[in-house]
Design a protein around this motif. Structure first.
Motif, PDB file in Angstrom:
ATOM      1  N   ARG A  37       0.722  -1.152   0.015  1.00 41.08           N
ATOM      2  CA  ARG A  37       0.070   0.075  -0.189  1.00 41.08           C
ATOM      3  C   ARG A  37       0.846   1.311  -0.108  1.00 41.08           C
ATOM      4  O   ARG A  37       0.895   2.140   0.812  1.00 41.08           O
ATOM      5  CB  ARG A  37      -0.864  -0.279   1.272  1.00 41.08           C
ATOM      6  N   PRO A  38       1.474   1.389  -1.040  1.00 38.59           N
ATOM      7  CA  PRO A  38       2.222   2.629  -1.095  1.00 38.59           C
ATOM      8  C   PRO A  38       1.708   4.280  -1.156  1.00 38.59           C
ATOM      9  O   PRO A  38       0.686   3.977  -1.533  1.00 38.59           O
ATOM     10  CB  PRO A  38       3.158   2.469  -2.495  1.00 38.59           C
ATOM     11  N   LYS A  39       2.302   5.217  -0.618  1.00 37.05           N
ATOM     12  CA  LYS A  39       1.316   6.554  -0.669  1.00 37.05           C
ATOM     13  C   LYS A  39       2.262   7.401  -1.465  1.00 37.05           C
ATOM     14  O   LYS A  39       1.769   8.063  -1.967  1.00 37.05           O
ATOM     15  CB  LYS A  39       1.650   6.939   0.856  1.00 37.05           C
ATOM     16  N   THR A  40       3.736   7.227  -1.502  1.00 37.45           N
ATOM     17  CA  THR A  40       4.420   8.180  -2.372  1.00 37.45           C
ATOM     18  C   THR A  40       5.261   7.408  -3.417  1.00 37.45           C
ATOM     19  O   THR A  40       5.693   6.126  -3.111  1.00 37.45           O
ATOM     20  CB  THR A  40       5.351   8.825  -1.455  1.00 37.45           C
ATOM     21  N   ILE A  41       5.217   7.943  -4.747  1.00 30.03           N
ATOM     22  CA  ILE A  41       5.743   7.274  -5.830  1.00 30.03           C
ATOM     23  C   ILE A  41       6.777   8.111  -6.472  1.00 30.03           C
ATOM     24  O   ILE A  41       6.531   9.164  -6.780  1.00 30.03           O
ATOM     25  CB  ILE A  41       4.792   6.954  -6.920  1.00 30.03           C
ATOM     26  N   LEU A  42       7.819   7.355  -6.851  1.00 29.20           N
ATOM     27  CA  LEU A  42       9.141   8.031  -7.488  1.00 29.20           C
ATOM     28  C   LEU A  42       8.951   7.606  -8.924  1.00 29.20           C
ATOM     29  O   LEU A  42       8.835   6.455  -9.119  1.00 29.20           O
ATOM     30  CB  LEU A  42      10.144   7.572  -6.944  1.00 29.20           C
ATOM     31  N   ILE A  43       8.844   8.420 -10.005  1.00 23.70           N
ATOM     32  CA  ILE A  43       8.699   8.190 -11.401  1.00 23.70           C
ATOM     33  C   ILE A  43      10.148   8.368 -11.788  1.00 23.70           C
ATOM     34  O   ILE A  43      10.570   9.413 -11.836  1.00 23.70           O
ATOM     35  CB  ILE A  43       7.910   9.086 -11.936  1.00 23.70           C
ATOM     36  N   LEU A  44      10.772   7.185 -12.224  1.00 28.91           N
ATOM     37  CA  LEU A  44      12.014   7.527 -12.937  1.00 28.91           C
ATOM     38  C   LEU A  44      12.044   7.763 -14.183  1.00 28.91           C
ATOM     39  O   LEU A  44      10.900   7.368 -14.981  1.00 28.91           O
ATOM     40  CB  LEU A  44      12.747   6.154 -12.810  1.00 28.91           C
ATOM     41  N   PRO A  45      13.030   8.452 -15.040  1.00 24.79           N
ATOM     42  CA  PRO A  45      13.111   8.711 -16.320  1.00 24.79           C
ATOM     43  C   PRO A  45      12.847   7.266 -17.274  1.00 24.79           C
ATOM     44  O   PRO A  45      13.598   6.489 -16.909  1.00 24.79           O
ATOM     45  CB  PRO A  45      14.471   9.522 -16.586  1.00 24.79           C
ATOM     46  N   VAL A  74       2.955  12.025  -5.902  1.00 23.65           N
ATOM     47  CA  VAL A  74       3.874  11.773  -7.021  1.00 23.65           C
ATOM     48  C   VAL A  74       5.084  12.908  -6.803  1.00 23.65           C
ATOM     49  O   VAL A  74       5.072  13.929  -6.668  1.00 23.65           O
ATOM     50  CB  VAL A  74       3.421  11.936  -8.294  1.00 23.65           C
ATOM     51  N   LEU A  75       6.481  12.431  -6.696  1.00 25.88           N
ATOM     52  CA  LEU A  75       7.387  13.116  -6.499  1.00 25.88           C
ATOM     53  C   LEU A  75       7.465  13.976  -7.620  1.00 25.88           C
ATOM     54  O   LEU A  75       7.493  13.740  -8.797  1.00 25.88           O
ATOM     55  CB  LEU A  75       8.765  12.323  -6.162  1.00 25.88           C
ATOM     56  N   PRO A  76       7.796  15.418  -7.517  1.00 23.39           N
ATOM     57  CA  PRO A  76       8.043  16.444  -8.815  1.00 23.39           C
ATOM     58  C   PRO A  76       9.026  15.524  -9.772  1.00 23.39           C
ATOM     59  O   PRO A  76      10.175  15.498  -9.258  1.00 23.39           O
ATOM     60  CB  PRO A  76       8.390  17.530  -8.282  1.00 23.39           C
ATOM     61  N   VAL A  77       8.884  15.298 -10.923  1.00 24.32           N
ATOM     62  CA  VAL A  77       9.443  14.567 -11.941  1.00 24.32           C
ATOM     63  C   VAL A  77      10.823  15.592 -12.295  1.00 24.32           C
ATOM     64  O   VAL A  77      11.772  15.066 -12.385  1.00 24.32           O
ATOM     65  CB  VAL A  77       8.651  14.241 -13.163  1.00 24.32           C
ATOM     66  N   LEU A 103      17.506   4.290  -3.788  1.00 26.72           N
ATOM     67  CA  LEU A 103      16.407   5.178  -4.245  1.00 26.72           C
ATOM     68  C   LEU A 103      15.618   5.535  -3.292  1.00 26.72           C
ATOM     69  O   LEU A 103      15.215   6.712  -3.005  1.00 26.72           O
ATOM     70  CB  LEU A 103      15.462   4.497  -5.401  1.00 26.72           C
ATOM     71  N   GLN A 104      15.045   4.621  -2.313  1.00 27.58           N
ATOM     72  CA  GLN A 104      14.460   4.923  -0.874  1.00 27.58           C
ATOM     73  C   GLN A 104      15.092   5.857  -0.180  1.00 27.58           C
ATOM     74  O   GLN A 104      14.568   6.812   0.662  1.00 27.58           O
ATOM     75  CB  GLN A 104      13.989   3.593  -0.402  1.00 27.58           C
ATOM     76  N   GLU A 105      16.573   5.588   0.096  1.00 31.29           N
ATOM     77  CA  GLU A 105      17.345   6.498   1.125  1.00 31.29           C
ATOM     78  C   GLU A 105      17.334   7.823   0.390  1.00 31.29           C
ATOM     79  O   GLU A 105      17.372   8.597   1.266  1.00 31.29           O
ATOM     80  CB  GLU A 105      18.533   5.983   1.014  1.00 31.29           C
ATOM     81  N   ILE A 106      17.472   8.127  -0.864  1.00 33.40           N
ATOM     82  CA  ILE A 106      17.696   9.337  -1.479  1.00 33.40           C
ATOM     83  C   ILE A 106      16.306  10.199  -1.464  1.00 33.40           C
ATOM     84  O   ILE A 106      16.188  11.280  -1.218  1.00 33.40           O
ATOM     85  CB  ILE A 106      18.078   9.173  -2.792  1.00 33.40           C
ATOM     86  N   PHE A 107      15.277   9.571  -1.703  1.00 33.10           N
ATOM     87  CA  PHE A 107      14.090  10.084  -2.182  1.00 33.10           C
ATOM     88  C   PHE A 107      12.956   9.833  -1.103  1.00 33.10           C
ATOM     89  O   PHE A 107      12.062  10.723  -1.092  1.00 33.10           O
ATOM     90  CB  PHE A 107      13.611   9.756  -3.478  1.00 33.10           C
ATOM     91  N   GLY A 108      12.959   9.111  -0.371  1.00 30.42           N
ATOM     92  CA  GLY A 108      12.145   8.835   0.769  1.00 30.42           C
ATOM     93  C   GLY A 108      10.994   8.156   0.181  1.00 30.42           C
ATOM     94  O   GLY A 108       9.675   8.246   0.786  1.00 30.42           O
ATOM     95  N   ALA A 109      10.808   7.625  -1.166  1.00 32.76           N
ATOM     96  CA  ALA A 109       9.580   7.170  -1.609  1.00 32.76           C
ATOM     97  C   ALA A 109       9.196   5.856  -1.182  1.00 32.76           C
ATOM     98  O   ALA A 109      10.102   5.193  -0.854  1.00 32.76           O
ATOM     99  CB  ALA A 109       9.357   7.387  -3.073  1.00 32.76           C
ATOM    100  N   ASP A 110       7.960   5.515  -1.331  1.00 33.51           N
ATOM    101  CA  ASP A 110       7.560   3.914  -0.927  1.00 33.51           C
ATOM    102  C   ASP A 110       7.757   3.128  -2.040  1.00 33.51           C
ATOM    103  O   ASP A 110       8.079   1.804  -2.066  1.00 33.51           O
ATOM    104  CB  ASP A 110       6.126   3.987  -0.734  1.00 33.51           C
ATOM    105  N   ALA A 111       7.446   3.618  -3.243  1.00 32.76           N
ATOM    106  CA  ALA A 111       7.566   2.753  -4.685  1.00 32.76           C
ATOM    107  C   ALA A 111       8.183   3.752  -5.725  1.00 32.76           C
ATOM    108  O   ALA A 111       8.236   4.872  -5.653  1.00 32.76           O
ATOM    109  CB  ALA A 111       6.244   2.340  -4.849  1.00 32.76           C
ATOM    110  N   ALA A 112       8.580   2.952  -6.589  1.00 28.46           N
ATOM    111  CA  ALA A 112       9.163   3.526  -7.708  1.00 28.46           C
ATOM    112  C   ALA A 112       8.597   2.879  -9.080  1.00 28.46           C
ATOM    113  O   ALA A 112       8.108   1.783  -9.094  1.00 28.46           O
ATOM    114  CB  ALA A 112      10.611   3.375  -7.831  1.00 28.46           C
ATOM    115  N   LEU A 113       8.232   3.707 -10.387  1.00 26.95           N
ATOM    116  CA  LEU A 113       7.939   3.391 -11.266  1.00 26.95           C
ATOM    117  C   LEU A 113       8.977   3.404 -12.234  1.00 26.95           C
ATOM    118  O   LEU A 113       9.392   4.601 -12.726  1.00 26.95           O
ATOM    119  CB  LEU A 113       6.544   4.336 -11.803  1.00 26.95           C
ATOM    120  N   TYR A 114       9.192   2.105 -13.017  1.00 29.51           N
ATOM    121  CA  TYR A 114       9.897   1.840 -14.073  1.00 29.51           C
ATOM    122  C   TYR A 114       9.399   1.816 -15.166  1.00 29.51           C
ATOM    123  O   TYR A 114       8.221   0.938 -15.467  1.00 29.51           O
ATOM    124  CB  TYR A 114      10.880   0.852 -13.906  1.00 29.51           C
TER     125      TYR A 114
END
Length: 220
Positions: A37-45, A74-77, A103-114
């Protein structure tokens, strides 16, 4: 003659039975997603496998909206992209190679979108010219590294069009005009938006689940 008729009936019956027993669309397993159940998503290029150099950022600019609409922060891309570049990650492949825990350490997001883009730009045939954008995505838990969800989507500027009304000459002219318009106006950006909606909207079949900031959270 009767034997031939019986064989035809049997063959037709088998065909109908096979069509009726066609395998249904496979339902995704959301077990890991519901546990995370992620709350914050990191979108990678996005990785770009198409020949169009505009694909990565044309797609990246479109993906935050459907995820936000689905109920995620969503973290600002632009900020993420600049942070990666400042740390030497100038290509999309560089960021995709970073360990999830880092990535979690750097951005603090719960999940990343590849995301990987396989098609982006004009496709020209004798009787048609269209802009096609196709992409697939994976949502990964950054703490455990587990795959939470995956999907693919495609969109084309030719959807719903009909060039047959003007005959062969009309079709050829329309294809040539479309090719010019596609190249001049960068319609790939618009089609990338439609692909992003189909890929990341929560209401799609086998789509991403609603996030905690959606009133529909927990109903899917």
């Amino acid at each position: 003659m009767l034997e031939k008729i019986l064989k035809s009936v049997v063959c037709l019956s088998v065909a109908i039975l096979a069509a009726g027993c066609a395998a249904p669309v496979k339902q995704l397993d959301y077990t890991a997603f519901k546990q995370s159940r992620p709350k914050t998503i990191l979108i990678l290029p996005p990785l770009n496998e198409s020949p169009d150099v505009k694909a990565t950022y044309g797609m990246l600019a479109q993906m935050s909206y459907p995820l936000a609409e689905a109920g995620y922060y969503v973290l600002p891309v632009a900020l993420v992209d600049e942070t990666l570049k400042q740390n030497g990650m100038t290509a999309a492949a560089d960021s995709h190679a970073i360990a999830p825990a880092k990535l979690q350490e750097i951005f603090g997001a719960d999940a990343a979108l590849y995301v990987t883009i396989s098609k982006y730009g004009s496709v020209y045939t004798v009787l048609n010219s269209a802009v096609v954008v196709t992409a697939n995505a994976k949502l990964m838990d950054l703490k455990s590294g587990a795959l939470l969800w995956s999907g693919t989507a495609s969109a084309s500027s030719a959807e719903g069009s009909n060039n047959g009304g003007g005959g062969l000459i009309g079709a050829l002219v329309a294809a040539a005009v479309n090719q010019i318009v596609n190249n001049v106006t960068d319609r790939g950006f618009t089609i990338a938006g439609l692909t992003s909606q189909r890929l990341l909207s929560a209401q799609q079949p086998n789509g991403i689940l609603y996030g905690p900031y959606s009133p529909k959270y927990g109903t899917d």
